[in-house]
Write a protein that holds these residues in place. Sequence first.
Motif, PDB file in Angstrom:
ATOM      1  N   UNK A   9       1.062  -1.329  -0.202  1.00  0.00           N
ATOM      2  CA  UNK A   9       0.156  -0.487   0.037  1.00  0.00           C
ATOM      3  C   UNK A   9       1.060   1.353  -0.076  1.00  0.00           C
ATOM      4  N   UNK A  10       1.812   1.084   1.011  1.00  0.00           N
ATOM      5  CA  UNK A  10       2.385   2.682   0.762  1.00  0.00           C
ATOM      6  C   UNK A  10       4.133   1.626   1.044  1.00  0.00           C
ATOM      7  N   UNK A  34       3.619   6.242   9.926  1.00  0.00           N
ATOM      8  CA  UNK A  34       2.675   6.910   9.918  1.00  0.00           C
ATOM      9  C   UNK A  34       1.651   6.101   8.957  1.00  0.00           C
ATOM     10  N   UNK A  35       2.275   4.616   8.835  1.00  0.00           N
ATOM     11  CA  UNK A  35       1.141   3.964   7.743  1.00  0.00           C
ATOM     12  C   UNK A  35       1.959   2.894   6.157  1.00  0.00           C
ATOM     13  N   UNK A 180      -5.114   0.273 -11.454  1.00  0.00           N
ATOM     14  CA  UNK A 180      -5.115  -1.461 -11.067  1.00  0.00           C
ATOM     15  C   UNK A 180      -3.937  -1.716 -10.075  1.00  0.00           C
ATOM     16  N   UNK A 181      -2.808  -0.742  -9.779  1.00  0.00           N
ATOM     17  CA  UNK A 181      -1.845  -1.204  -8.468  1.00  0.00           C
ATOM     18  C   UNK A 181      -2.661  -1.577  -7.212  1.00  0.00           C
ATOM     19  N   UNK A 182      -1.663  -2.166  -6.313  1.00  0.00           N
ATOM     20  CA  UNK A 182      -1.581  -2.395  -5.217  1.00  0.00           C
ATOM     21  C   UNK A 182      -1.380  -1.488  -4.003  1.00  0.00           C
ATOM     22  N   UNK A 183      -0.495  -0.196  -4.824  1.00  0.00           N
ATOM     23  CA  UNK A 183      -0.182   0.916  -3.923  1.00  0.00           C
ATOM     24  C   UNK A 183       1.202   1.698  -4.271  1.00  0.00           C
ATOM     25  N   UNK A 184       1.589   2.354  -3.947  1.00  0.00           N
ATOM     26  CA  UNK A 184       2.474   3.554  -4.654  1.00  0.00           C
ATOM     27  C   UNK A 184       3.521   3.162  -3.604  1.00  0.00           C
ATOM     28  N   UNK A 185       4.761   3.258  -4.678  1.00  0.00           N
ATOM     29  CA  UNK A 185       6.160   3.961  -3.676  1.00  0.00           C
ATOM     30  C   UNK A 185       6.919   5.310  -3.718  1.00  0.00           C
ATOM     31  N   UNK A 186       7.230   5.635  -2.579  1.00  0.00           N
ATOM     32  CA  UNK A 186       7.595   6.881  -2.156  1.00  0.00           C
ATOM     33  C   UNK A 186       9.486   7.083  -2.172  1.00  0.00           C
ATOM     34  N   UNK A 201       1.043   9.972   6.476  1.00  0.00           N
ATOM     35  CA  UNK A 201      -0.299   9.318   6.984  1.00  0.00           C
ATOM     36  C   UNK A 201      -1.029   9.788   6.034  1.00  0.00           C
ATOM     37  N   UNK A 202      -0.695  11.216   5.522  1.00  0.00           N
ATOM     38  CA  UNK A 202      -1.639  12.082   4.349  1.00  0.00           C
ATOM     39  C   UNK A 202      -1.233  10.501   3.258  1.00  0.00           C
ATOM     40  N   UNK A 203      -0.154  10.789   2.618  1.00  0.00           N
ATOM     41  CA  UNK A 203       0.079   9.289   1.893  1.00  0.00           C
ATOM     42  C   UNK A 203      -1.038   7.696   1.814  1.00  0.00           C
ATOM     43  N   UNK A 204      -0.922   7.457   2.864  1.00  0.00           N
ATOM     44  CA  UNK A 204      -1.977   6.231   3.030  1.00  0.00           C
ATOM     45  C   UNK A 204      -3.322   7.086   3.206  1.00  0.00           C
ATOM     46  N   UNK A 205      -3.618   7.580   3.259  1.00  0.00           N
ATOM     47  CA  UNK A 205      -5.026   8.092   2.923  1.00  0.00           C
ATOM     48  C   UNK A 205      -4.660   8.128   1.618  1.00  0.00           C
TER      49      UNK A 205
END
Length: 211
Positions: A9-10, A34-35, A180-186, A201-205
């Motif tokens: 997810x994150x 933060x998630x 269709x992605x399962x999450x993001x990499x940052x 936390x903000x990115x998770x939402x």
Amino acid sequence: MKIERKDLLLYAVTDRNCLRGISLEEAVEQAILGGATCVQLREKNIDEDGLISEAKKLIDICHRYNVPFIVNDDYEAALKCGADGVHVGIEDAPVEEIRRIAGRDFIIGSTAKTVEQACLAERSGADYLGVGAVFPSPTKKNAIRITPELLKEICSSVSIPAVAIGGINAENAAAIKGCGHSGIAVVSAVFGAEDVKAAAEKLTEAVKATL
């Protein structure tokens, strides 16, 4: 350990050059609080001994919170330090070779910028894909850009999960909604923030709203 879609997810990718006055260990723990659901150690300017030493510190933190810990590029260092897996680019060691050496339970992530690369990675034994860059990336200025349409096509071409990567932040994440992605990499969106935990936390939402 095998990686699940929820673990992507994150996906927080480290860069000590982004940090604002805190240690990498503290930043990783704050990101998880933060998630962040997965952590990758990506440090290009340290030797293998330094990489392994840093990795062992971060593994303890990640496993305390049941978060998978991945090493970028160097699968040999990943195996030596006891990491859960490795993420390799197109020009790194082949996924098939790593799988043969590392075994079934070692997590292997692979970069994919085309449908063909994605399908090859899956056939070769990759557990997940990193797909991008979906936006201009401050950490990879020459990264090849892909469109949301291509991201969607890549994600739908394989059965393994994929994370979108490249310049993603809480403000622009909505542009990849429904791909269709399962999450993001940052990278910098978390580790370059003044408050790492709040940024995570903000990115998770934000990412939850795109799935």
